[in-house]
Write an enzyme that holds these catalytic residues in place. Structure first.
Site, mmCIF file in Angstrom:
data_model
loop_
_atom_site.group_PDB
_atom_site.id
_atom_site.type_symbol
_atom_site.label_atom_id
_atom_site.label_comp_id
_atom_site.label_asym_id
_atom_site.label_seq_id
_atom_site.Cartn_x
_atom_site.Cartn_y
_atom_site.Cartn_z
ATOM 1 N N CYS A 116 0.844 -1.201 0.000
ATOM 2 C CA CYS A 116 0.000 0.000 0.000
ATOM 3 C C CYS A 116 0.883 1.257 0.000
ATOM 4 O O CYS A 116 0.653 2.187 -0.776
ATOM 5 C CB CYS A 116 -0.919 -0.009 1.223
ATOM 6 S SG CYS A 116 -2.145 1.311 1.232
ATOM 7 N N CYS A 117 1.905 1.269 0.865
ATOM 8 C CA CYS A 117 2.819 2.406 0.922
ATOM 9 C C CYS A 117 3.535 2.603 -0.413
ATOM 10 O O CYS A 117 3.757 3.734 -0.847
ATOM 11 C CB CYS A 117 3.863 2.198 2.028
ATOM 12 S SG CYS A 117 3.256 2.415 3.709
ATOM 13 N N CYS A 199 -0.869 8.756 6.946
ATOM 14 C CA CYS A 199 -2.237 8.435 6.545
ATOM 15 C C CYS A 199 -3.112 8.217 7.785
ATOM 16 O O CYS A 199 -2.641 7.671 8.790
ATOM 17 C CB CYS A 199 -2.256 7.192 5.663
ATOM 18 S SG CYS A 199 -1.482 7.429 4.049
ATOM 19 N N CYS A 202 -3.369 4.757 9.530
ATOM 20 C CA CYS A 202 -2.095 4.217 10.012
ATOM 21 C C CYS A 202 -1.410 5.097 11.044
ATOM 22 O O CYS A 202 -0.244 4.868 11.386
ATOM 23 C CB CYS A 202 -1.153 3.993 8.833
ATOM 24 S SG CYS A 202 -1.797 2.872 7.579
ATOM 25 N N CYS A 227 8.248 3.422 5.641
ATOM 26 C CA CYS A 227 7.328 3.156 4.537
ATOM 27 C C CYS A 227 8.048 2.961 3.203
ATOM 28 O O CYS A 227 7.411 2.638 2.195
ATOM 29 C CB CYS A 227 6.315 4.289 4.399
ATOM 30 S SG CYS A 227 7.060 5.890 4.053
#
Length: 231
Positions: A116-117, A199, A202, A227
């Site tokens: 995702c990162c 985010c 997170c 990340c």
């Protein structure tokens, strides 16, 4: 970047002088990445207040930021009257990832969180850093044990450019004092226990005495909390 420039930057002049010196002595592309955290706001102020046109300020909009972050972004544009170049995740890649893995797969495994990162941050960053000679960051040694070995100026092998970390040895109190004295807009989440703001899904506030990175990916091992933006 030659050794004379590097050594001058490492001398630790005040932030405004350092950025002005960099601007005047580098002919290549200079970029500054902001996530609208308090350190980044300090550097943005030094760039915009001095009218340094050859330093491009950019941000990565992951699509999952806090509303308070967007509010800080808006206040910054209004206060300085400057543009902030924005990079978004590749739409097709993000659509495929969410369709196949779900909207919040990062809680399931480190691998999915890093995927995702990569889509939301790393890939857009690569586009932002393309052809840049110098990348200015708001990294501080206090943020993470992994950052204690960083230098104010260092060669970044991953992106093939020089990274300039002018606030590396600043303390949190020094950053806060500078921001207050210069009336720099900052993210109000910092007043609510948020130290490192990323985010929304997170990031959470930390308690007094917690590690700086305790609020980021709190469900993961502390030693792995990066990340991929800064190797």
């Amino acid at each position: 970047m030659n050794e004379t420039i590097i050594n001058t930057l490492k001398q630790g002049k005040n932030i405004a002088e350092s950025l002005k010196f960099l601007s005047e002595n580098i002919t290549g592309k200079i970029v500054f990445s902001t996530s609208f955290g308090i350190e980044d706001q300090l550097i943005t102020d030094a760039i915009f207040s001095q009218q340094l046109p050859n330093i491009t300020v950019f941000t990565l909009d992951t699509g999952r930021l806090f509303q308070e972050t967007y509010a800080t972004w808006d206040k910054t544009i209004l206060q300085y009257g400057k543009k902030i170049k924005t990079y978004y995740p590749d739409a097709a890649n993000l659509e495929t990832f969410v369709t196949e893995k779900g909207i919040n797969p990062f809680y399931e495994s480190i691998e999915l969180r890093k995927q995702c990162c990569h889509i939301r941050k790393v890939e857009p960053l690569k586009r932002a850093l393309k052809d840049a000679e110098v990348w200015i960051t708001g990294l501080r040694a206090e943020h993470s044990p992994n950052r204690n070995s960083l230098e104010i100026v260092q060669w970044d092998e991953q992106y093939q450019l020089y990274k300039f970390n002018p606030l590396l040895h600043w303390t949190t109190e020094e950053v806060k004092e500078y921001v207050t004295q210069n009336a720099i807009p900052y993210n109000v989440l910092h007043d609510k226990g948020f130290v490192s703001i990323g985010c929304a899904p997170c990031t959470r506030a930390i308690k007094e005495g917690d590690d700086f990175r305790a609020g980021r990916w709190w469900w993961e091992d502390t030693s792995k909390k990066e990340c991929g933006l800064h190797s």
